[in-house]
Design a protein around this motif. Structure first.
Motif, PDB file in Angstrom:
ATOM      1  N   LEU A   1     145.017  17.984  -0.344  1.00  0.00           N
ATOM      2  CA  LEU A   1     144.646  18.995   0.405  1.00  0.00           C
ATOM      3  C   LEU A   1     144.546  18.596   1.905  1.00  0.00           C
ATOM      4  O   LEU A   1     145.003  19.267   2.575  1.00  0.00           O
ATOM      5  CB  LEU A   1     143.258  19.491   0.101  1.00  0.00           C
ATOM      6  CG  LEU A   1     142.640  20.745   0.728  1.00  0.00           C
ATOM      7  CD1 LEU A   1     143.627  21.966   0.701  1.00  0.00           C
ATOM      8  CD2 LEU A   1     141.374  21.116   0.063  1.00  0.00           C
ATOM      9  N   LEU A   2     144.087  17.379   2.147  1.00  0.00           N
ATOM     10  CA  LEU A   2     144.064  17.064   3.382  1.00  0.00           C
ATOM     11  C   LEU A   2     145.530  16.826   3.994  1.00  0.00           C
ATOM     12  O   LEU A   2     145.370  17.192   5.220  1.00  0.00           O
ATOM     13  CB  LEU A   2     143.197  15.615   3.529  1.00  0.00           C
ATOM     14  CG  LEU A   2     143.060  15.000   5.163  1.00  0.00           C
ATOM     15  CD1 LEU A   2     142.349  15.913   5.846  1.00  0.00           C
ATOM     16  CD2 LEU A   2     142.324  13.752   4.842  1.00  0.00           C
TER      17      LEU A   2
ATOM     18  N   VAL B   1     146.785  20.148   4.841  1.00  0.00           N
ATOM     19  CA  VAL B   1     146.128  20.526   5.998  1.00  0.00           C
ATOM     20  C   VAL B   1     146.647  20.135   7.267  1.00  0.00           C
ATOM     21  O   VAL B   1     146.822  20.533   8.271  1.00  0.00           O
ATOM     22  CB  VAL B   1     144.661  20.601   6.030  1.00  0.00           C
ATOM     23  CG1 VAL B   1     143.604  20.587   7.013  1.00  0.00           C
ATOM     24  CG2 VAL B   1     143.983  21.702   4.888  1.00  0.00           C
ATOM     25  N   LEU B   2     146.501  18.736   7.305  1.00  0.00           N
ATOM     26  CA  LEU B   2     147.015  17.966   8.406  1.00  0.00           C
ATOM     27  C   LEU B   2     148.502  18.287   8.925  1.00  0.00           C
ATOM     28  O   LEU B   2     148.889  18.205  10.386  1.00  0.00           O
ATOM     29  CB  LEU B   2     146.913  16.385   8.166  1.00  0.00           C
ATOM     30  CG  LEU B   2     145.871  15.728   8.130  1.00  0.00           C
ATOM     31  CD1 LEU B   2     145.743  14.442   7.871  1.00  0.00           C
ATOM     32  CD2 LEU B   2     144.924  15.786   9.358  1.00  0.00           C
TER      33      LEU B   2
ATOM     34  N   TRP C   1     149.558  21.445   8.181  1.00  0.00           N
ATOM     35  CA  TRP C   1     149.421  22.931   7.877  1.00  0.00           C
ATOM     36  C   TRP C   1     150.714  23.132   6.930  1.00  0.00           C
ATOM     37  O   TRP C   1     151.702  24.369   7.463  1.00  0.00           O
ATOM     38  CB  TRP C   1     149.521  23.491   9.113  1.00  0.00           C
ATOM     39  CG  TRP C   1     147.939  23.393   9.727  1.00  0.00           C
ATOM     40  CD1 TRP C   1     147.532  22.465  10.666  1.00  0.00           C
ATOM     41  CD2 TRP C   1     146.881  23.963   9.499  1.00  0.00           C
ATOM     42  NE1 TRP C   1     146.397  22.407  10.917  1.00  0.00           N
ATOM     43  CE2 TRP C   1     145.697  23.538  10.179  1.00  0.00           C
ATOM     44  CE3 TRP C   1     146.290  24.879   8.585  1.00  0.00           C
ATOM     45  CZ2 TRP C   1     144.448  23.671   9.945  1.00  0.00           C
ATOM     46  CZ3 TRP C   1     145.161  25.322   8.272  1.00  0.00           C
ATOM     47  CH2 TRP C   1     144.183  24.706   9.162  1.00  0.00           C
TER      48      TRP C   1
ATOM     49  N   VAL D   1     145.616   6.567   2.572  1.00  0.00           N
ATOM     50  CA  VAL D   1     145.023   6.540   3.823  1.00  0.00           C
ATOM     51  C   VAL D   1     144.183   7.933   4.047  1.00  0.00           C
ATOM     52  O   VAL D   1     143.127   7.829   4.496  1.00  0.00           O
ATOM     53  CB  VAL D   1     146.213   6.704   5.177  1.00  0.00           C
ATOM     54  CG1 VAL D   1     145.644   6.914   6.333  1.00  0.00           C
ATOM     55  CG2 VAL D   1     147.026   5.315   4.935  1.00  0.00           C
ATOM     56  N   TYR D   2     144.619   8.849   3.570  1.00  0.00           N
ATOM     57  CA  TYR D   2     143.861  10.067   3.291  1.00  0.00           C
ATOM     58  C   TYR D   2     142.616   9.911   2.490  1.00  0.00           C
ATOM     59  O   TYR D   2     141.511  10.459   2.776  1.00  0.00           O
ATOM     60  CB  TYR D   2     144.623  11.174   2.851  1.00  0.00           C
ATOM     61  CG  TYR D   2     145.856  11.296   3.338  1.00  0.00           C
ATOM     62  CD1 TYR D   2     146.000  11.485   4.772  1.00  0.00           C
ATOM     63  CD2 TYR D   2     147.010  12.411   2.726  1.00  0.00           C
ATOM     64  CE1 TYR D   2     147.055  11.798   5.824  1.00  0.00           C
ATOM     65  CE2 TYR D   2     147.854  12.817   3.411  1.00  0.00           C
ATOM     66  CZ  TYR D   2     148.284  12.480   4.938  1.00  0.00           C
ATOM     67  OH  TYR D   2     149.436  12.719   5.741  1.00  0.00           O
TER      68      TYR D   2
ATOM     69  N   ALA E   1     139.978   8.081   4.409  1.00  0.00           N
ATOM     70  CA  ALA E   1     139.359   8.960   5.678  1.00  0.00           C
ATOM     71  C   ALA E   1     138.279   9.610   4.990  1.00  0.00           C
ATOM     72  O   ALA E   1     137.383   9.867   5.729  1.00  0.00           O
ATOM     73  CB  ALA E   1     140.585   9.792   6.192  1.00  0.00           C
ATOM     74  N   LEU E   2     138.810  10.230   3.781  1.00  0.00           N
ATOM     75  CA  LEU E   2     137.759  11.316   3.112  1.00  0.00           C
ATOM     76  C   LEU E   2     136.458  10.391   2.791  1.00  0.00           C
ATOM     77  O   LEU E   2     135.423  10.838   2.602  1.00  0.00           O
ATOM     78  CB  LEU E   2     138.377  11.776   1.806  1.00  0.00           C
ATOM     79  CG  LEU E   2     139.424  12.973   2.510  1.00  0.00           C
ATOM     80  CD1 LEU E   2     140.226  13.524   1.248  1.00  0.00           C
ATOM     81  CD2 LEU E   2     138.648  14.306   2.939  1.00  0.00           C
TER      82      LEU E   2
ATOM     83  N   ARG F   1     135.380   7.901   4.169  1.00  0.00           N
ATOM     84  CA  ARG F   1     134.418   7.776   5.278  1.00  0.00           C
ATOM     85  C   ARG F   1     133.614   8.933   5.723  1.00  0.00           C
ATOM     86  O   ARG F   1     132.227   8.622   5.918  1.00  0.00           O
ATOM     87  CB  ARG F   1     135.185   7.135   6.699  1.00  0.00           C
ATOM     88  CG  ARG F   1     135.654   5.654   6.450  1.00  0.00           C
ATOM     89  CD  ARG F   1     136.706   5.338   7.306  1.00  0.00           C
ATOM     90  NE  ARG F   1     137.145   3.953   7.058  1.00  0.00           N
ATOM     91  CZ  ARG F   1     136.679   2.856   7.234  1.00  0.00           C
ATOM     92  NH1 ARG F   1     135.528   2.868   8.105  1.00  0.00           N
ATOM     93  NH2 ARG F   1     136.948   1.768   6.977  1.00  0.00           N
ATOM     94  N   LEU F   2     134.181   9.856   5.595  1.00  0.00           N
ATOM     95  CA  LEU F   2     133.543  11.228   5.826  1.00  0.00           C
ATOM     96  C   LEU F   2     132.523  11.340   4.847  1.00  0.00           C
ATOM     97  O   LEU F   2     131.505  11.877   5.033  1.00  0.00           O
ATOM     98  CB  LEU F   2     134.677  12.458   5.870  1.00  0.00           C
ATOM     99  CG  LEU F   2     135.412  12.302   6.923  1.00  0.00           C
ATOM    100  CD1 LEU F   2     136.731  13.255   6.730  1.00  0.00           C
ATOM    101  CD2 LEU F   2     134.749  12.710   8.382  1.00  0.00           C
TER     102      LEU F   2
ATOM    103  N   ALA G   1     129.365   9.381   5.380  1.00  0.00           N
ATOM    104  CA  ALA G   1     128.471   9.937   6.575  1.00  0.00           C
ATOM    105  C   ALA G   1     127.847  11.097   6.200  1.00  0.00           C
ATOM    106  O   ALA G   1     126.707  11.413   6.475  1.00  0.00           O
ATOM    107  CB  ALA G   1     129.379  10.111   7.622  1.00  0.00           C
TER     108      ALA G   1
ATOM    109  N   THR H   1     130.713  16.059   1.077  1.00  0.00           N
ATOM    110  CA  THR H   1     132.123  16.467   1.901  1.00  0.00           C
ATOM    111  C   THR H   1     133.274  16.599   1.299  1.00  0.00           C
ATOM    112  O   THR H   1     133.660  17.890   1.371  1.00  0.00           O
ATOM    113  CB  THR H   1     132.334  15.365   3.169  1.00  0.00           C
ATOM    114  OG1 THR H   1     131.191  15.524   4.030  1.00  0.00           O
ATOM    115  CG2 THR H   1     133.487  15.835   3.722  1.00  0.00           C
TER     116      THR H   1
ATOM    117  N   PHE I   1     134.918  20.400   0.269  1.00  0.00           N
ATOM    118  CA  PHE I   1     136.132  20.563   1.200  1.00  0.00           C
ATOM    119  C   PHE I   1     136.832  21.328   0.089  1.00  0.00           C
ATOM    120  O   PHE I   1     137.497  22.291   0.288  1.00  0.00           O
ATOM    121  CB  PHE I   1     136.498  19.372   1.476  1.00  0.00           C
ATOM    122  CG  PHE I   1     138.087  19.457   1.818  1.00  0.00           C
ATOM    123  CD1 PHE I   1     138.291  20.369   2.865  1.00  0.00           C
ATOM    124  CD2 PHE I   1     138.829  18.268   1.876  1.00  0.00           C
ATOM    125  CE1 PHE I   1     139.755  20.208   3.544  1.00  0.00           C
ATOM    126  CE2 PHE I   1     140.306  18.463   2.273  1.00  0.00           C
ATOM    127  CZ  PHE I   1     140.563  19.059   3.203  1.00  0.00           C
TER     128      PHE I   1
END
Lengths: 313, 313
Positions: free
Chosen positions: A167-168, A171-172, A174, A234-235, A238-239, A241-242, A245, A249, A253
């Motif tokens: 999904l990311l 979306v990145l 579009w 890589v995606y 990133a997810l 790490r989100l 935090a 998430t 999402f």
């Protein structure tokens, strides 16, 4: 920490759900999540015949295990891709899993389906990436096996991390047609095809790993050697790490996308494609005269022939 | 590396644009990017009076600098938020920038606008986060200054990193009404208000920093002390990692959203709000009888009064 359900000592802590579970309650939680996902998306019924694509990893074996536990009629399908020792070890895990439980397992060996069809050979000959060759071969042989065995549904072990990463990526860039189509249930695009479902789509990689561990499932831990450096990783990073935090998430999402976000893209799939025809070579559904798989086979055949005879003088 | 335009020695390498530039060509590139953004989104015309919100950081000072350079009539607006030494040092940078160039600078001191209106005081008294209090106060005083000075446009220095982080936050929660509204130009929602524009929305933080450095702009380098731990920074970090793995990711994410992705959310803003009314306290546009700012002032006043007199017996 105590179990959120029975107050016994918790063995696992799920930050995304703000909950802790002892072993029996965790297994119950996991099963309920799968049950709810199946019911909420009308993935399959207990009467239907389910073909589970198993790779030997934790997700697909956990899926097979939980589907049987929930009373579904699930047969395994293993695609032997010929990726060296990784494929050998994966197949051993799948076979041991099926043998120990007395389950029916179908094995499709790419190398036996046609000369040069093992993933590394296709990648080398056609200069495709191994992941792109593998994806196309999987699609074809999964569909073929589901049709041949007269199954109603094909289930795969994609988890929340896989789906959120996809999904990311969509979306990145579009990619609105991909966004319109990304669902945990894909209805068949041709009367010959079967429905495809992802019952673990809201369960994280960590959650399926814990389930597999608690159920004593012996799975192949190593990643496919071709995955190294893949954008998907890589995606996922990133997810993760989100997620660290702000726990929850990934789930929010994915869930909010399916609940509200995706509506915005509805009715936008590239329907200009029209209805699929029938491949003149293999008889499978095709978007042109010949299906993508047969095109690939023809390409492999011609390039292999050229490699043997050498370039024309 | 050589300059992509003139083949001189490059001083800066922009991986996202796959280009290198010497100093004169970089400054030309940066100006052109701003010019194009302004033209493409019809942000403002040279005849209009522009109010630039300047914080003392690289982005807003670079924006003021480039707008003047491009021939716009731009006046500076500095909001003294009373965030200790950080605010003092920021104000010094802004004043020095304006003085050295003989520019008109308006300064609004929150502490002088009403008792207890400095950001830390509002945050402490109302138990809002400093960033939430600051955001609301900024919106009010920027609008007020633009109206009072009869400006046509309010320009802010939001860069690509800011906008991409905001977009990622909106996407992770699928806030479709926010997604529908996130544009580099916001038309006024009330006849009294002015248009708001973000001319640097496609230029990265790195690119504005290089511009400021090359133009000899002396800016405050420290971040606002309240920004530590802000979710926005987590989003920026995630995007920076994606950018490092695949240069151009942030720009494509933002640009494709504005070009194609956002269309999906069009027509979805919460227009149920209706037209704004006029605040019975201050006469500014309001979504209720009293505007959000006056409500905040009333809350601060009552809580301060209670703190002085002590709780009722």
């Amino acid at each position: 920490m105590k179990c959120t359900r029975c107050r016994a000592k918790a063995e696992v802590h799920l930050r995304a759900h703000n909950a802790g579970f002892c072993r029996p309650c965790y297994l119950g939680f996991f099963r309920r999540q799968v049950e709810r996902a199946i019911a909420a998306e009308c993935m399959c019924t207990p009467e239907e015949r389910v073909l589970v694509a198993v790779s030997g990893g934790k997700d697909s074996l956990a899926l097979w295990d939980v589907l049987l536990d929930l009373g579904y009629r699930a047969t395994g399908l293993y695609l032997a891709q010929g990726i060296g020792g990784y494929s050998t070890r994966s197949q051993e895990k799948v076979e041991a899993f099926a043998r120990a439980r007395g389950l029916t397992l179908r094995i499709v060996e790419l190398g036996m389906e046609g000369p040069g069809l093992a993933v590394p050979d296709v990648a080398a000959v056609t200069r495709r990436s191994a992941c792109s060759a593998c994806g196309m071969l999987k699609r074809h042989f999964f569909d073929e096996a589901a049709i041949a065995g007269e199954f109603d549904v094909l289930a795969t072990g994609h988890n929340l991390d896989d789906e959120a990463a996809r999904l990311l990526g969509n979306v990145l860039r579009w990619q609105v047609d991909h966004l319109a189509r990304q669902r945990p249930v894909l209805p068949p695009t041709h009367p010959k095809f079967v429905r495809k479902v992802k019952p673990l789509h809201l369960l994280s990689e960590y959650e399926t790993a814990v389930y597999a561990f608690m159920r004593g499932i012996d799975y192949v831990v190593e990643e496919c050697p071709n995955a190294a450096g893949a954008t998907q990783l890589v995606y996922k990073d990133a997810l993760n790490r989100l997620e660290a935090a702000s726990p929850g998430t990934k789930l929010a999402f994915m869930r909010e996308f399916l609940r509200t976000g995706q509506r915005a893209f509805a009715g936008r799939p590239a329907e200009a494609q029209g209805a699929p025809q029938t491949c003149t070579r293999c008889g499978m559904p095709a978007w042109g005269e010949v299906c993508a798989f047969c095109k690939l086979v023809a390409e492999v055949e011609s390039k292999r022939a050229r490699a043997v005879t050498g370039p024309a003088a």
